[in-house]
Design a protein around this motif. Structure first.
Motif, PDB file in Angstrom:
ATOM      1  N   ILE A   1      -0.061   4.406  -7.660  1.00 48.86           N
ATOM      2  CA  ILE A   1      -1.073   3.598  -8.408  1.00 48.86           C
ATOM      3  C   ILE A   1      -1.849   2.709  -7.039  1.00 48.86           C
ATOM      4  CG2 ILE A   1       0.630   3.144 -10.322  1.00 48.86           C
ATOM      5  CD1 ILE A   1       1.785   0.755  -8.914  1.00 48.86           C
ATOM      6  N   THR A   2      -2.668   1.808  -7.323  1.00 41.50           N
ATOM      7  CA  THR A   2      -3.092   1.115  -6.604  1.00 41.50           C
ATOM      8  C   THR A   2      -2.367   0.063  -5.739  1.00 41.50           C
ATOM      9  OG1 THR A   2      -4.579  -0.149  -7.703  1.00 41.50           O
ATOM     10  CG2 THR A   2      -5.485   1.940  -7.243  1.00 41.50           C
ATOM     11  N   GLN A   3      -2.827  -0.581  -4.737  1.00 41.41           N
ATOM     12  CA  GLN A   3      -2.153  -1.581  -4.121  1.00 41.41           C
ATOM     13  C   GLN A   3      -2.355  -2.836  -5.042  1.00 41.41           C
ATOM     14  OE1 GLN A   3      -4.089  -4.543  -2.585  1.00 41.41           O
ATOM     15  NE2 GLN A   3      -1.968  -5.428  -2.388  1.00 41.41           N
ATOM     16  N   SER A   4      -3.556  -3.032  -5.711  1.00 38.99           N
ATOM     17  CA  SER A   4      -3.679  -4.209  -6.501  1.00 38.99           C
ATOM     18  C   SER A   4      -2.909  -4.045  -7.746  1.00 38.99           C
ATOM     19  CB  SER A   4      -5.423  -4.171  -6.713  1.00 38.99           C
ATOM     20  OG  SER A   4      -5.859  -3.061  -7.427  1.00 38.99           O
ATOM     21  N   THR A   5      -2.984  -2.876  -8.396  1.00 38.15           N
ATOM     22  CA  THR A   5      -2.093  -2.871  -9.356  1.00 38.15           C
ATOM     23  C   THR A   5      -0.690  -3.230  -9.059  1.00 38.15           C
ATOM     24  OG1 THR A   5      -3.670  -0.894 -10.415  1.00 38.15           O
ATOM     25  CG2 THR A   5      -1.207  -1.292 -11.218  1.00 38.15           C
TER      26      THR A   5
ATOM     27  N   THR B   1       0.828  -1.196   0.063  1.00 39.55           N
ATOM     28  CA  THR B   1       0.114  -0.160   0.014  1.00 39.55           C
ATOM     29  C   THR B   1       0.838   1.255   0.114  1.00 39.55           C
ATOM     30  OG1 THR B   1      -1.978  -1.146   1.194  1.00 39.55           O
ATOM     31  CG2 THR B   1      -1.907   1.240   1.182  1.00 39.55           C
TER      32      THR B   1
ATOM     33  N   ALA C   1       3.062   1.586  -3.342  1.00 39.98           N
ATOM     34  CA  ALA C   1       2.017   2.102  -4.283  1.00 39.98           C
ATOM     35  C   ALA C   1       1.418   3.420  -4.383  1.00 39.98           C
ATOM     36  CB  ALA C   1       0.708   1.040  -4.477  1.00 39.98           C
ATOM     37  N   GLU C   2       1.324   3.804  -3.202  1.00 38.36           N
ATOM     38  CA  GLU C   2       0.766   5.434  -3.001  1.00 38.36           C
ATOM     39  C   GLU C   2       2.230   6.292  -3.392  1.00 38.36           C
ATOM     40  OE1 GLU C   2       0.113   5.819   1.112  1.00 38.36           O
ATOM     41  OE2 GLU C   2      -1.977   5.009   1.098  1.00 38.36           O
TER      42      GLU C   2
END
Length: 201
Positions: free
Chosen positions: A30-34, A22, A25-26
């Motif tokens: 981008i998002t954590q899932s990406t 998380t 990604a931040e």
């Protein structure tokens, strides 16, 4: 570009930095899932994402995409300073600084030169990577001398460096966790340290 290797290197970088998905990604927008799909090798990051990773975490693009085993690109003194700062934040590494800038009449002589040095004690308690660093520097001294004395070609010297990078690539390091301390705790710990070092507060 091998997306599985790219994903592995993104995951390795994140792990070395001590960041969860998380937070990492931040930092790159981008998002954590990406990010998870990148790390698993199920999706390929855009050039903008790759550029963001290299800029935010100071790694070379060549290393990230698997072209080079060298993770960092050094093109300015700032890059070297950043390397020192990052090394200082590692749990497994400890270096001591020795600064000699006390020159009589501000004049340098052969017997008293202005210098700064970093010392790594190979058997430093609690810092296991120091042993590997000492071995690397010992081997570097020998191989650099052989190259600069024209006993070894540049190709062989470069090959040796690549082999060293590959050999130590799985010796992972972790970042220190600096807790937030209130003023009272800071003063208490400082006084305890002064007492330990000098026998006084």
């Amino acid at each position: 570009m091998n997306i599985k290797e790219l994903g592995r290197r993104i995951r390795l970088l994140r792990s070395n930095l001590g960041l969860n998905q998380t937070t990492f990604a931040e930092n790159i927008g981008i998002t954590q899932s990406t990010l998870s799909s990148y790390e698993k090798g199920n999706a390929t990051p855009s050039l903008d994402v790759l550029t963001s990773i290299t800029a935010n975490f100071h790694v070379s693009l060549d290393w990230l995409v698997g072209i080079s085993e060298s993770k960092f690109s050094v093109s300015s003194v700032s890059d070297i300073a950043n390397f020192f700062f990052q090394m200082n934040d590692l749990n497994e590494v400890r270096y001591e600084l020795e600064i000699n800038d006390h020159l009589a009449n501000d004049t340098e002589t052969e017997a008293n030169r202005w210098y700064c040095s970093l010392k790594f004690y190979g058997n430093s308690k609690g810092h296991p990577a120091n042993q590997e660093i000492c071995q690397i520097l010992s081997d570097l001294e020998e191989n650099r001398d052989s190259f600069e004395s024209y006993f070894t070609s540049k190709d062989l010297f470069d090959l040796w460096k690549e082999q060293q990078l590959k050999y130590y690539s799985n010796s992972l390091l972790t970042k220190k966790n600096y807790p937030e301390l209130d003023k009272e705790t800071i003063l208490k710990r400082r006084n305890e340290l002064l007492e330990q070092r000098y026998g006084k507060k």
